[in-house]
Design an enzyme around this catalytic site. Structure first.
Site, PDB file in Angstrom:
ATOM      1  N   LYS A   1      -7.918   9.782  -3.827  1.00  0.00           N
ATOM      2  CA  LYS A   1      -7.407  11.130  -3.569  1.00  0.00           C
ATOM      3  C   LYS A   1      -7.022  11.832  -4.855  1.00  0.00           C
ATOM      4  O   LYS A   1      -7.046  13.052  -4.934  1.00  0.00           O
ATOM      5  CB  LYS A   1      -6.135  11.042  -2.712  1.00  0.00           C
ATOM      6  CG  LYS A   1      -6.329  10.578  -1.290  1.00  0.00           C
ATOM      7  CD  LYS A   1      -4.962  10.336  -0.633  1.00  0.00           C
ATOM      8  CE  LYS A   1      -5.087   9.649   0.708  1.00  0.00           C
ATOM      9  NZ  LYS A   1      -3.841   9.002   1.137  1.00  0.00           N
TER      10      LYS A   1
ATOM     11  N   LYS B   1      -0.130   3.198 -10.971  1.00  0.00           N
ATOM     12  CA  LYS B   1       0.403   4.527 -10.648  1.00  0.00           C
ATOM     13  C   LYS B   1       1.461   4.981 -11.632  1.00  0.00           C
ATOM     14  O   LYS B   1       1.591   6.170 -11.908  1.00  0.00           O
ATOM     15  CB  LYS B   1       0.975   4.558  -9.215  1.00  0.00           C
ATOM     16  CG  LYS B   1      -0.109   4.548  -8.160  1.00  0.00           C
ATOM     17  CD  LYS B   1       0.371   5.144  -6.852  1.00  0.00           C
ATOM     18  CE  LYS B   1      -0.754   5.170  -5.838  1.00  0.00           C
ATOM     19  NZ  LYS B   1      -0.292   5.537  -4.493  1.00  0.00           N
TER      20      LYS B   1
ATOM     21  N   LYS C   1     -12.644   3.078  -7.760  1.00  0.00           N
ATOM     22  CA  LYS C   1     -12.639   3.332  -6.311  1.00  0.00           C
ATOM     23  C   LYS C   1     -12.512   4.832  -6.034  1.00  0.00           C
ATOM     24  O   LYS C   1     -11.956   5.578  -6.842  1.00  0.00           O
ATOM     25  CB  LYS C   1     -11.553   2.504  -5.620  1.00  0.00           C
ATOM     26  CG  LYS C   1     -10.189   3.064  -5.709  1.00  0.00           C
ATOM     27  CD  LYS C   1      -9.171   2.286  -4.884  1.00  0.00           C
ATOM     28  CE  LYS C   1      -7.840   2.979  -5.143  1.00  0.00           C
ATOM     29  NZ  LYS C   1      -6.657   2.312  -4.757  1.00  0.00           N
TER      30      LYS C   1
HETATM   31  P1  TYM Z   1      -3.492   5.284   1.276  1.00  0.00           P
HETATM   32  O1  TYM Z   1      -2.847   6.470   1.875  1.00  0.00           O
HETATM   33  O2  TYM Z   1      -3.726   5.272  -0.194  1.00  0.00           O
HETATM   34  O3  TYM Z   1      -4.876   5.032   1.963  1.00  0.00           O
HETATM   35  C1  TYM Z   1      -5.001   4.995   3.377  1.00  0.00           C
HETATM   36  C2  TYM Z   1      -5.954   3.889   3.783  1.00  0.00           C
HETATM   37  O4  TYM Z   1      -7.240   4.115   3.184  1.00  0.00           O
HETATM   38  C3  TYM Z   1      -7.658   2.954   2.494  1.00  0.00           C
HETATM   39  N1  TYM Z   1      -8.450   3.352   1.324  1.00  0.00           N
HETATM   40  C4  TYM Z   1      -9.706   2.947   1.089  1.00  0.00           C
HETATM   41  N2  TYM Z   1     -10.535   2.143   1.779  1.00  0.00           N
HETATM   42  C5  TYM Z   1     -11.764   1.942   1.272  1.00  0.00           C
HETATM   43  N3  TYM Z   1     -12.202   2.515   0.115  1.00  0.00           N
HETATM   44  C6  TYM Z   1     -11.404   3.326  -0.609  1.00  0.00           C
HETATM   45  N4  TYM Z   1     -11.840   3.885  -1.733  1.00  0.00           N
HETATM   46  C7  TYM Z   1     -10.091   3.576  -0.126  1.00  0.00           C
HETATM   47  N5  TYM Z   1      -9.050   4.311  -0.577  1.00  0.00           N
HETATM   48  C8  TYM Z   1      -8.067   4.164   0.318  1.00  0.00           C
HETATM   49  C9  TYM Z   1      -6.380   2.260   2.087  1.00  0.00           C
HETATM   50  O5  TYM Z   1      -6.586   0.890   1.815  1.00  0.00           O
HETATM   51  C10 TYM Z   1      -5.506   2.491   3.291  1.00  0.00           C
HETATM   52  O6  TYM Z   1      -5.801   1.545   4.297  1.00  0.00           O
HETATM   53  N6  TYM Z   1       0.218   1.937   1.071  1.00  0.00           N
HETATM   54  C11 TYM Z   1      -0.762   2.570   1.938  1.00  0.00           C
HETATM   55  C12 TYM Z   1      -0.153   3.304   3.116  1.00  0.00           C
HETATM   56  C13 TYM Z   1       0.796   2.495   3.931  1.00  0.00           C
HETATM   57  C14 TYM Z   1       0.471   1.470   4.839  1.00  0.00           C
HETATM   58  C15 TYM Z   1       1.702   1.047   5.394  1.00  0.00           C
HETATM   59  C16 TYM Z   1      -0.734   0.868   5.233  1.00  0.00           C
HETATM   60  C17 TYM Z   1       2.149   2.646   3.962  1.00  0.00           C
HETATM   61  N7  TYM Z   1       2.696   1.775   4.835  1.00  0.00           N
HETATM   62  C18 TYM Z   1       1.766   0.007   6.349  1.00  0.00           C
HETATM   63  C19 TYM Z   1      -0.658  -0.158   6.187  1.00  0.00           C
HETATM   64  C20 TYM Z   1       0.565  -0.578   6.715  1.00  0.00           C
HETATM   65  C21 TYM Z   1      -1.564   3.569   1.125  1.00  0.00           C
HETATM   66  O7  TYM Z   1      -1.128   4.042   0.086  1.00  0.00           O
HETATM   67  O8  TYM Z   1      -2.724   3.962   1.701  1.00  0.00           O
END
Ligand code: TYM
Length: 342
Positions: A206, A111, A203
């Site tokens: 967003k 990032k 992958k």
């Molecule tokens: P974020 O917002 O990027 O994504 C949200 C969730 O979606 C999953 N994800 C995917 N799963 C499968 N294939 C993909 N291409 C894909 N892209 C995203 C992510 O793995 C996530 O589960 N750091 C985290 C948010 C967070 C969090 C937490 C999660 C903050 N605090 C505490 C769990 C527990 C994040 O950036 O997810």
């Protein structure tokens, strides 16, 4: 007691990867666990967010949770910044985690890119805030996609180091020696890493500039159909067995998406479509995707049209989350040796 926590960032373009890797699984876990699902707005601002767009996005993620079937009454749905314990515990964890641990985080490197000197301090400390999210509720299980695995390992390391460093004080306060549980990642099923529709080696994300690379939860049936029809494939028919998906990332991805949407697995999908041409399989995938996403899409639209209602759901969730968070923070302050307001 077992408890689920997970979060999704309100950074726009919620996509099929977020749904299959996370939100759909949030819904499935509701029968077995008490669940806390959070719109992690403090995480979002580790990179620049337009304030009006951020507000819209927070409500949209909350709407996606509810539209997908998360129950905001039985379980807890809220946005992170309404519960001050997240930021407070993150500070404590900034003092527990080691620089060397954070230096290993691959997501920061991705990032921050080449201009690392110019990345926010928040982006660097991001994994500590994520550990705080989970451990503030002493959650035991965390459903996430594959890309969050390393962050979950860090959260476990932080929990363990806190328990060790403060073992004497934890005992002196009459608390369980495993004050913080080591949270377990729940990364399972056929869609833990949904890939871009344009490039099977990247992958679905967003932030990818090409909108054709992903299916957004806000896409209508025509957009879904057109993106799936244009999805990159190889020239061979679908294989008959799961082994045949090896070294065929685009085929593997589409079969995984189909399996996840159908609550099935790759073997069963190939038992049905093995030997078929992609054109036929893609049509079936369009039908299935539209069938599953259209009701969610419609309900999201209905919900975001009434921001007042969403804000009430989030506020109600935040009150309940805060009650748990305050108990943890009071104990943490006692353990660390900070003096609480009398
Ligand atoms: P974020 O917002 O990027 O994504 C949200 C969730 O979606 C999953 N994800 C995917 N799963 C499968 N294939 C993909 N291409 C894909 N892209 C995203 C992510 O793995 C996530 O589960 N750091 C985290 C948010 C967070 C969090 C937490 C999660 C903050 N605090 C505490 C769990 C527990 C994040 O950036 O997810």
């Amino acid at each position: 007691p077992q408890r689920v926590f997970s979060g999704v960032q309100p950074t726009g373009n919620l996509h099929l990867g977020n749904y299959l890797g996370a939100i759909k699984r949030f819904v499935e876990l509701q029968d077995r666990f008490g669940c806390i699902y959070c719109v992690v707005d403090l995480h979002a601002i580790t990179v620049w967010q337009d304030p009006a767009e951020l507000r819209r996005s927070i409500r949209e993620v909350a709407a996606a949770f509810l539209a997908a079937g998360v129950d905001g009454e039985k379980h807890i749905v809220f946005n992170q910044s309404q519960v001050s314990g997240h930021a407070e515990l993150a500070w404590i964890f900034n003092c527990v985690a080691r620089l060397g641990w954070l230096n290993r985080m691959t997501q920061f490197k991705e990032k921050a890119g080449k201009d690392r000197e110019n990345a926010s301090v928040g982006l660097y400390a991001y994994p500590n805030l994520m550990a705080a999210d989970i451990l503030l509720y002493r959650a035991t299980h965390v459903p996430v996609g594959e890309d969050q695995k390393q962050h979950l390992e860090l959260a476990r390391d932080i929990a363990q180091k806190f328990n060790n460093d403060f073992a004497a004080s934890i005992a002196a306060n009459g608390l369980d020696e495993k004050f913080f549980p080591l949270p377990e990642p729940l990364i399972a099923g056929p869609a833990t890493r949904v890939m871009s529709l344009r490039d099977g080696s990247k992958k679905m994300s967003k932030s990818e500039p090409s909108d054709a690379s992903r299916i957004n939860l806000t896409d209508d049936a025509d957009q879904i159909a057109s993106k799936i029809r244009k999805a990159k494939t190889d020239p061979l028919p679908l294989p008959e067995t799961v082994e045949g998906l090896k070294d065929r990332p685009e085929a593997d991805n589409l079969v995984g998406i189909y399996a996840a949407l159908a609550d099935s697995d790759a073997a069963a999908v190939l038992a049905q479509y093995g030997g078929a041409q992609f054109s036929a399989f893609k049509q079936a995938l369009v039908d299935l995707t539209v069938d599953k996403l259209a009701p969610i899409n419609a309900e999201m639209k209905r919900l975001v049209a009434d921001p007042g209602h969403i804000d009430r759901v989030l506020g109600h969730g935040a009150e309940r989350a805060d009650a748990i968070a305050e108990t943890t923070m009071a104990a943490v302050k006692d353990i660390v040796g900070l003096i609480r307001r009398a």
